[in-house]
Design an enzyme around this catalytic site. Structure first.
Site, PDB file in Angstrom:
ATOM      1  N   VAL A   1     -22.605  -9.321  27.800  1.00  0.00           N
ATOM      2  CA  VAL A   1     -23.740  -9.548  28.704  1.00  0.00           C
ATOM      3  C   VAL A   1     -24.779 -10.503  28.137  1.00  0.00           C
ATOM      4  O   VAL A   1     -25.680 -10.928  28.868  1.00  0.00           O
ATOM      5  CB  VAL A   1     -24.441  -8.223  29.074  1.00  0.00           C
ATOM      6  CG1 VAL A   1     -23.514  -7.336  29.872  1.00  0.00           C
ATOM      7  CG2 VAL A   1     -24.977  -7.511  27.848  1.00  0.00           C
ATOM      8  N   TYR A   2     -24.680 -10.853  26.862  1.00  0.00           N
ATOM      9  CA  TYR A   2     -25.644 -11.805  26.308  1.00  0.00           C
ATOM     10  C   TYR A   2     -25.427 -13.163  26.968  1.00  0.00           C
ATOM     11  O   TYR A   2     -24.395 -13.812  26.777  1.00  0.00           O
ATOM     12  CB  TYR A   2     -25.471 -11.950  24.792  1.00  0.00           C
ATOM     13  CG  TYR A   2     -25.863 -10.738  23.974  1.00  0.00           C
ATOM     14  CD1 TYR A   2     -26.415  -9.601  24.545  1.00  0.00           C
ATOM     15  CD2 TYR A   2     -25.671 -10.737  22.595  1.00  0.00           C
ATOM     16  CE1 TYR A   2     -26.764  -8.503  23.781  1.00  0.00           C
ATOM     17  CE2 TYR A   2     -26.025  -9.641  21.816  1.00  0.00           C
ATOM     18  CZ  TYR A   2     -26.565  -8.524  22.421  1.00  0.00           C
ATOM     19  OH  TYR A   2     -26.903  -7.441  21.659  1.00  0.00           O
TER      20      TYR A   2
END
Length: 345
Positions: free
Chosen positions: A61-62
Site C-alpha cells: 500500500v505504500y
C-alpha cells in the site's frame, strides 16, 4: 552494524533498517512522507549498505505499489546483498478480493509484490493487519505453502492485538505450520503501548520487534521543542493524524530530557531517541526513515554507542505513563509485580 536474531528464528537482521515509505511518493499520505525516485533510492541504499544496514522494509500500500517498484529498481543487480521485508493485507483496490488475507489475496498479493520488487523471494512477509473475515487456519496454511514454494522465507505480523497473535501461534503449533517470528510495531518514547501486552508476548513466544516510526511520527526529530512548536507548514500536521495522539505537555517534558542527554552525549535528539529503543527488550531492528542522505546518515549515527543506565532511567521516567487495566497493578503493587514481572530491561 550490530546484527540481531529476528525473534526465535535463525535470521539475523541489522539493528537499524531502512523504511521505504518515502519511495514513490504517490497519494496524499505518502507524498507528504517523501517522493524518492529510483536514482535517489539507490544512493540511500548505497549509504545503508556501507553502514551494514541491509534490511529494507516496504508494503504494497505504500504509494499504491510504487514504493516496492522503486525499491526493486534500486536494488537491481545486488539482490544478494540485501534483505527485503514487505507487508500486505490492506486494501489495494475497490474489489471484494482486493483486501484482506484470504488464500487468493495472499497468493496474488505475494506474486504482485515479487513482480514489483523484481525478485523471486521475499525474506520477510508480514500481514499488515488482522483479517477477521478469514479463518486463521486458511491464512497460516497459505503462508506455509508460500514458504514451501520458496516465495517467502519468514513470516510476521503488524498491527495485531495480542490475542490475535497468540491464537495464530497456537494454531500454527497445533497443525505444525510455520510460525510468525516478527511483529512490526509502533514504539517510541512518546508511544510506549507496545510494552503492555505485545512486548511480554514477544519475549515469551519469540517474536522479534521491528519498530516503525521510532521518532513518534516526526515529533522527536529535534525540530520542535517547548519554545519551538511545529511550523504551520510542517508535514507533522498531515501525518500525525495517522498515529495515536500525544499530550503536548508530556511531549515537551520528553523533548527537554532528550535535549539534555543530546548535549551530554554529543549526539542529536533523533540519535538519542533511537538509541533508547535499541536498549529495549525484544527489539530486533529499528526501522529508520529518511527523505535525504543527511537524515539517513544522522539516523544511522544512533548505533555504535550506548546511553548509560542513568540516562536510560531518566528517559524511562519522563516518558512513562500509567498503563490501562489490567496492567497497572503489576506496576504499582508488589504482590502483582512479584507474580508478573515486567519484561527484562
Amino acid at each position: 552494524m550490530e546484527y540481531r536474531q529476528l525473534g526465535r528464528s535463525g535470521l539475523r537482521v541489522p539493528a537499524l533498517s531502512l523504511g521505504t515509505g518515502t519511495f514513490g511518493g504517490q497519494g496524499p499520505l505518502f507524498s507528504n512522507w517523501g517522493t524518492t525516485d529510483a536514482r535517489e533510492a539507490a544512493s540511500l541504499i548505497d549509504i545503508c549498505l556501507e553502514h551494514g544496514a541491509s534490511l529494507f522494509d516496504s508494503a504494497d500500500v505504500y504509494s499504491d505499489g510504487a514504493s516496492e517498484t522503486v525499491l526493486g529498481q534500486a536494488i537491481k543487480g545486488r539482490r544478494d546483498q540485501v534483505m527485503i521485508s514487505t507487508k500486505l493485507g490492506l486494501p489495494m483496490g475497490q474489489g471484494p478480493n482486493d483486501y484482506g488475507t484470504a488464500r487468493s489475496r495472499l497468493i496474488a498479493g505475494t506474486e504482485q509484490a515479487l513482480s514489483r520488487l523484481g525478485t523471486d523471494y521475499i525474506d520477510l512477509l508480514q500481514l499488515h493487519a488482522f483479517d477477521a473475515h478469514t479463518p486463521i487456519e486458511e491464512v497460516l496454511v497459505t503462508l506455509d505453502d508460500l514458504i514451501r514454494a520458496g516465495k517467502i522465507r519468514y513470516i510476521g505480523v503488524s498491527n495485531f492485538a495480542g490475542w490475535q497473535i497468540m491464537k495464530s501461534l497456537s494454531i500454527a503449533e497445533r497443525h505444525g505450520l510455520s510460525r510468525y517470528v516478527a511483529n512490526q510495531v509502533y514504539y517510541s518514547l512518546v508511544g510506549r503501548d507496545y510494552e503492555w501486552d505485545l512486548m511480554p508476548l514477544g519475549e515469551d513466544q519469540g517474536l522479534g520487534a521491528l519498530v516503525w516510526s521510532p521518532l513518534g511520527w516526526g515529533r522527536l526529530t529535534g525540530k520542535i521543542s517547548r519554545n519551538k512548536p511545529a511550523p504551520t507548514q510542517s508535514r507533522l500536521h498531515e501525518t500525525s493524524q495517522f498515529g495515536p495522539p500525544v499530550d503536548d505537555a508530556k511531549l515537551y517534558d520528553i523533548i527537554d530530557v532528550l535535549d539534555e542527554i543530546a548535549v551530554e552525549t554529543g549526539k542529536t535528539v533523533p540519535q538519542v531517541a533511537i538509541n533508547w529503543l535499541l536498549q529495549r527488550p525484544t527489539v530486533s531492528s529499528v526501522i529508520i526513515g529518511a527523505r535525504n542522505q543527511q537524515q539517513l546518515i544522522d539516523n544511522l549515527g544512533a548505533i555504535g554507542w550506548s546511553l548509560d543506565k542513568g540516562q536510560i532511567a531518566r528517559l524511562n521516567r519522563v516518558s512513562d505513563r500509567t498503563p490501562p487495566y489490567p496492567h497497572y497493578p503489576y506496576y504499582t503493587q508488589d504482590g502483582f509485580a512479584l507474580l508478573n514481572p515486567p519484561a527484562r530491561h
